[in-house]
Design a protein around this motif. Structure first.
Motif, PDB file in Angstrom:
ATOM      1  N   GLN A 157       0.817  -1.233   0.000  1.00  0.00           N
ATOM      2  CA  GLN A 157       0.000   0.000   0.000  1.00  0.00           C
ATOM      3  C   GLN A 157       0.841   1.269   0.000  1.00  0.00           C
ATOM      4  N   SER A 158       2.140   1.150   0.020  1.00  0.00           N
ATOM      5  CA  SER A 158       2.969   2.361   0.093  1.00  0.00           C
ATOM      6  C   SER A 158       2.968   3.099  -1.246  1.00  0.00           C
ATOM      7  N   THR A 159       2.591   4.372  -1.184  1.00  0.00           N
ATOM      8  CA  THR A 159       2.491   5.163  -2.412  1.00  0.00           C
ATOM      9  C   THR A 159       3.861   5.292  -3.096  1.00  0.00           C
ATOM     10  N   CYS A 160       4.909   5.427  -2.280  1.00  0.00           N
ATOM     11  CA  CYS A 160       6.251   5.578  -2.880  1.00  0.00           C
ATOM     12  C   CYS A 160       6.658   4.271  -3.570  1.00  0.00           C
ATOM     13  N   SER A 161       6.277   3.147  -2.971  1.00  0.00           N
ATOM     14  CA  SER A 161       6.593   1.850  -3.575  1.00  0.00           C
ATOM     15  C   SER A 161       5.842   1.675  -4.891  1.00  0.00           C
TER      16      SER A 161
ATOM     17  N   LEU B  77      13.048   9.325   9.927  1.00  0.00           N
ATOM     18  CA  LEU B  77      12.522  10.437   9.115  1.00  0.00           C
ATOM     19  C   LEU B  77      11.191  10.962   9.626  1.00  0.00           C
ATOM     20  N   ARG B  78      10.416  10.132  10.291  1.00  0.00           N
ATOM     21  CA  ARG B  78       9.018  10.475  10.539  1.00  0.00           C
ATOM     22  C   ARG B  78       8.658  10.633  12.007  1.00  0.00           C
ATOM     23  N   LYS B  79       9.677  10.812  12.850  1.00  0.00           N
ATOM     24  CA  LYS B  79       9.422  10.939  14.288  1.00  0.00           C
ATOM     25  C   LYS B  79       8.468  12.109  14.582  1.00  0.00           C
TER      26      LYS B  79
ATOM     27  N   ASP C  98       8.843  -3.260  10.326  1.00  0.00           N
ATOM     28  CA  ASP C  98       9.906  -3.975   9.585  1.00  0.00           C
ATOM     29  C   ASP C  98      10.945  -3.012   9.015  1.00  0.00           C
ATOM     30  N   GLN C  99      10.478  -1.778   8.692  1.00  0.00           N
ATOM     31  CA  GLN C  99      11.375  -0.783   8.066  1.00  0.00           C
ATOM     32  C   GLN C  99      12.374  -0.203   9.060  1.00  0.00           C
ATOM     33  N   LEU C 100      12.206  -0.554  10.354  1.00  0.00           N
ATOM     34  CA  LEU C 100      13.073   0.023  11.390  1.00  0.00           C
ATOM     35  C   LEU C 100      14.040  -1.017  11.969  1.00  0.00           C
TER      36      LEU C 100
ATOM     37  N   VAL D 104      12.514   3.878   5.648  1.00  0.00           N
ATOM     38  CA  VAL D 104      11.276   3.949   4.850  1.00  0.00           C
ATOM     39  C   VAL D 104      11.440   3.046   3.636  1.00  0.00           C
ATOM     40  N   VAL D 105      10.324   2.722   3.020  1.00  0.00           N
ATOM     41  CA  VAL D 105      10.367   2.008   1.747  1.00  0.00           C
ATOM     42  C   VAL D 105      10.046   3.015   0.642  1.00  0.00           C
ATOM     43  N   PRO D 106      10.456   2.761  -0.584  1.00  0.00           N
ATOM     44  CA  PRO D 106      11.113   1.560  -1.104  1.00  0.00           C
ATOM     45  C   PRO D 106      12.641   1.647  -1.092  1.00  0.00           C
ATOM     46  N   THR D 107      13.225   0.450  -1.260  1.00  0.00           N
ATOM     47  CA  THR D 107      14.663   0.314  -1.494  1.00  0.00           C
ATOM     48  C   THR D 107      14.837  -0.677  -2.631  1.00  0.00           C
TER      49      THR D 107
ATOM     50  N   VAL E 171      -0.609  13.720   1.357  1.00  0.00           N
ATOM     51  CA  VAL E 171      -1.466  12.526   1.348  1.00  0.00           C
ATOM     52  C   VAL E 171      -1.245  11.649   2.591  1.00  0.00           C
ATOM     53  N   ARG E 172      -0.125  11.864   3.262  1.00  0.00           N
ATOM     54  CA  ARG E 172       0.131  11.075   4.481  1.00  0.00           C
ATOM     55  C   ARG E 172      -0.873  11.418   5.593  1.00  0.00           C
ATOM     56  N   VAL E 173      -1.357  12.658   5.587  1.00  0.00           N
ATOM     57  CA  VAL E 173      -2.234  13.071   6.692  1.00  0.00           C
ATOM     58  C   VAL E 173      -3.570  12.311   6.646  1.00  0.00           C
TER      59      VAL E 173
ATOM     60  N   ILE F  46      18.076   4.060  -2.994  1.00  0.00           N
ATOM     61  CA  ILE F  46      16.918   4.420  -2.154  1.00  0.00           C
ATOM     62  C   ILE F  46      16.251   5.691  -2.665  1.00  0.00           C
ATOM     63  N   ASP F  47      15.044   5.893  -2.204  1.00  0.00           N
ATOM     64  CA  ASP F  47      14.176   7.037  -2.501  1.00  0.00           C
ATOM     65  C   ASP F  47      13.479   6.829  -3.850  1.00  0.00           C
ATOM     66  N   SER F  48      12.140   6.827  -3.795  1.00  0.00           N
ATOM     67  CA  SER F  48      11.372   6.420  -4.988  1.00  0.00           C
ATOM     68  C   SER F  48      11.662   7.250  -6.229  1.00  0.00           C
ATOM     69  N   THR F  49      11.797   8.570  -6.091  1.00  0.00           N
ATOM     70  CA  THR F  49      12.035   9.352  -7.314  1.00  0.00           C
ATOM     71  C   THR F  49      13.437   9.071  -7.855  1.00  0.00           C
ATOM     72  N   VAL F  50      14.379   8.892  -6.945  1.00  0.00           N
ATOM     73  CA  VAL F  50      15.744   8.561  -7.377  1.00  0.00           C
ATOM     74  C   VAL F  50      15.741   7.176  -8.035  1.00  0.00           C
TER      75      VAL F  50
ATOM     76  N   THR G 121      -4.136   9.621   5.025  1.00  0.00           N
ATOM     77  CA  THR G 121      -3.802   8.186   5.089  1.00  0.00           C
ATOM     78  C   THR G 121      -3.655   7.733   6.530  1.00  0.00           C
ATOM     79  N   PHE G 122      -2.858   8.468   7.293  1.00  0.00           N
ATOM     80  CA  PHE G 122      -2.624   8.054   8.685  1.00  0.00           C
ATOM     81  C   PHE G 122      -3.888   8.229   9.514  1.00  0.00           C
ATOM     82  N   ASN G 123      -4.580   9.350   9.313  1.00  0.00           N
ATOM     83  CA  ASN G 123      -5.774   9.602  10.128  1.00  0.00           C
ATOM     84  C   ASN G 123      -6.871   8.569   9.870  1.00  0.00           C
TER      85      ASN G 123
ATOM     86  N   ASN H 217       6.119  -5.042   6.544  1.00  0.00           N
ATOM     87  CA  ASN H 217       4.930  -4.598   7.267  1.00  0.00           C
ATOM     88  C   ASN H 217       5.298  -3.319   8.036  1.00  0.00           C
ATOM     89  N   LEU H 218       4.833  -2.184   7.506  1.00  0.00           N
ATOM     90  CA  LEU H 218       5.251  -0.887   8.063  1.00  0.00           C
ATOM     91  C   LEU H 218       4.642  -0.631   9.430  1.00  0.00           C
ATOM     92  N   LEU H 219       3.462  -1.175   9.672  1.00  0.00           N
ATOM     93  CA  LEU H 219       2.824  -0.945  10.982  1.00  0.00           C
ATOM     94  C   LEU H 219       3.507  -1.764  12.067  1.00  0.00           C
TER      95      LEU H 219
HETATM   96  N1  LIG Z   1      11.126  10.259  -0.066  1.00  0.00           N
HETATM   97  C1  LIG Z   1      10.936   8.875   0.220  1.00  0.00           C
HETATM   98  C2  LIG Z   1       9.793   8.707   1.177  1.00  0.00           C
HETATM   99  C3  LIG Z   1       9.543   7.255   1.487  1.00  0.00           C
HETATM  100  C4  LIG Z   1       8.389   7.071   2.453  1.00  0.00           C
HETATM  101  O1  LIG Z   1       7.926   7.999   3.120  1.00  0.00           O
HETATM  102  N2  LIG Z   1       7.896   5.840   2.526  1.00  0.00           N
HETATM  103  C5  LIG Z   1       6.798   5.511   3.414  1.00  0.00           C
HETATM  104  C6  LIG Z   1       5.753   4.687   2.683  1.00  0.00           C
HETATM  105  S1  LIG Z   1       5.104   5.549   1.287  1.00  0.00           S
HETATM  106  C7  LIG Z   1       7.330   4.679   4.560  1.00  0.00           C
HETATM  107  O2  LIG Z   1       8.122   3.802   4.360  1.00  0.00           O
HETATM  108  N3  LIG Z   1       6.871   4.953   5.779  1.00  0.00           N
HETATM  109  C8  LIG Z   1       7.290   4.204   6.906  1.00  0.00           C
HETATM  110  C9  LIG Z   1       7.143   4.958   8.197  1.00  0.00           C
HETATM  111  O3  LIG Z   1       6.525   6.018   8.202  1.00  0.00           O
HETATM  112  O4  LIG Z   1       7.662   4.457   9.183  1.00  0.00           O
HETATM  113  C10 LIG Z   1      10.684   8.107  -1.091  1.00  0.00           C
HETATM  114  O5  LIG Z   1      10.054   8.671  -1.982  1.00  0.00           O
HETATM  115  O6  LIG Z   1      11.135   6.957  -1.203  1.00  0.00           O
END
Ligand SMILES: N[C@@H](CCC(=O)N[C@@H](CS)C(=O)NCC(=O)O)C(=O)O
Length: 253
Positions: A10-14, A139-141, A39-41, A53-56, A109-111, A65-69, A113-115, A34-36
């Motif tokens: 479900q990850s948008t970046c993936s 990154l997301r603390k 696993d990413q940590l 974060v994913v993807p890698t 879109v994260r707002v 790493i980083d989806s746009t890259v 999504t998370f809410n 499983n991000l919840l």
């Molecule tokens: N700039 C990064 C952002 C990656 C990112 O935020 N991935 C989210 C899923 S779309 C994630 O892994 N979140 C895990 C978390 O918040 O712990 C990219 O585009 O790859």
């Protein structure tokens, strides 16, 4: 060439990366995290992607790493079915749009999504476990702590929806300027791929009405969903509504 994609369905970046791999018909092994559950940590994953974060992407042992890259990298190493314009000026336009998308739609879109989707899982945690989980995110603390276990307040939700609305308006203006049907003209580019998951997500959350007054964006959305790479990218379980049944009850009809 061997590709392994560490990602989450479900990850948008993936989804951006899966779309490009599928469009280029590149076979890849998928490692689903499983991000919840965090696993990413885990230490082994953090060695690959210190952002937690994913993807890698692992390409023959090279880690990107980083989806746009990653999508730009894939277009460089496998230039067939290119998503990058030839002229440097057009490339610069594409990259500028990708930066805009990352700053606006991808972040906003994260707002919702998370809410709407993830909050119930965090509400089941003790305060201590939640804070520990949030603090372990490189990154997301701050994002997690701002959401807390009660969710983002309406003001934050409204601001995020407004940023998304400004993205649809920008898309409309770009399609108008380029002559469409894609953001930069007649060919689909990485900028289209970059913004695709945000609109798919908002559609899945029942908020596609936000761009229904923009016929160019409506057509763009139909066109991207009709791409052959779309269905294999959004295999069953890639939409939040498929994974979180509680969303179905909450979504507007
Ligand atoms: N700039 C990064 C952002 C990656 C990112 O935020 N991935 C989210 C899923 S779309 C994630 O892994 N979140 C895990 C978390 O918040 O712990 C990219 O585009 O790859």
């Amino acid at each position: 060439m061997a590709f392994t994609l560490y990602n989450a369905p479900q990850s948008t970046c993936s989804q951006r990366v899966r779309f490009v791999l599928n469009a280029k018909q590149l076979a890849f092994d998928e490692v689903k995290l499983n991000l919840l559950e965090g696993d990413q940590l885990k230490p082994d994953y953090l060695k690959l992607n210190p952002n937690g974060v994913v993807p890698t992407l692992d390409h023959d042992g090279a880690i990107v790493i980083d989806s746009t890259v990653i999508t730009e990298y894939l277009d460089e190493v496998v230039p067939d079915t290119t998503f990058t314009p030839e002229s440097p000026v057009e490339r610069a336009r594409m990259r500028a749009l990708m930066h805009f998308i990352d700053e606006m739609a991808a972040a906003a879109v994260r707002v919702p999504t998370f809410n709407l989707a993830f909050l119930p899982s965090f509400q089941k945690m003790s305060r201590r476990a939640f804070v520990e989980f949030a603090e372990s995110k490189p990154l997301r603390k701050e994002f997690m702590m701002a959401m807390g276990q009660t969710g983002f307040p309406p003001k934050e939700m409204d601001a995020a929806l407004d940023r998304l609305r400004r993205t649809y308006l920008r898309m409309d203006a770009e399609i108008d300027k380029s002559g469409g049907p894609w953001l930069l003209g007649k060919d689909i580019t990485l900028a289209d791929v970059a913004v695709m998951p945000a609109l798919v997500r908002m559609d899945d959350l029942g908020m596609a009405h936000q761009w229904q007054d923009l016929p160019r964006v409506v057509t763009w959305f139909d066109n991207i969903r009709a791409q052959p790479a779309f269905a294999p990218t959004y295999y069953h379980g890639s939409l939040l509504s498929e994974k979180f049944p509680h969303l179905r009850e909450k979504l507007p009809a």
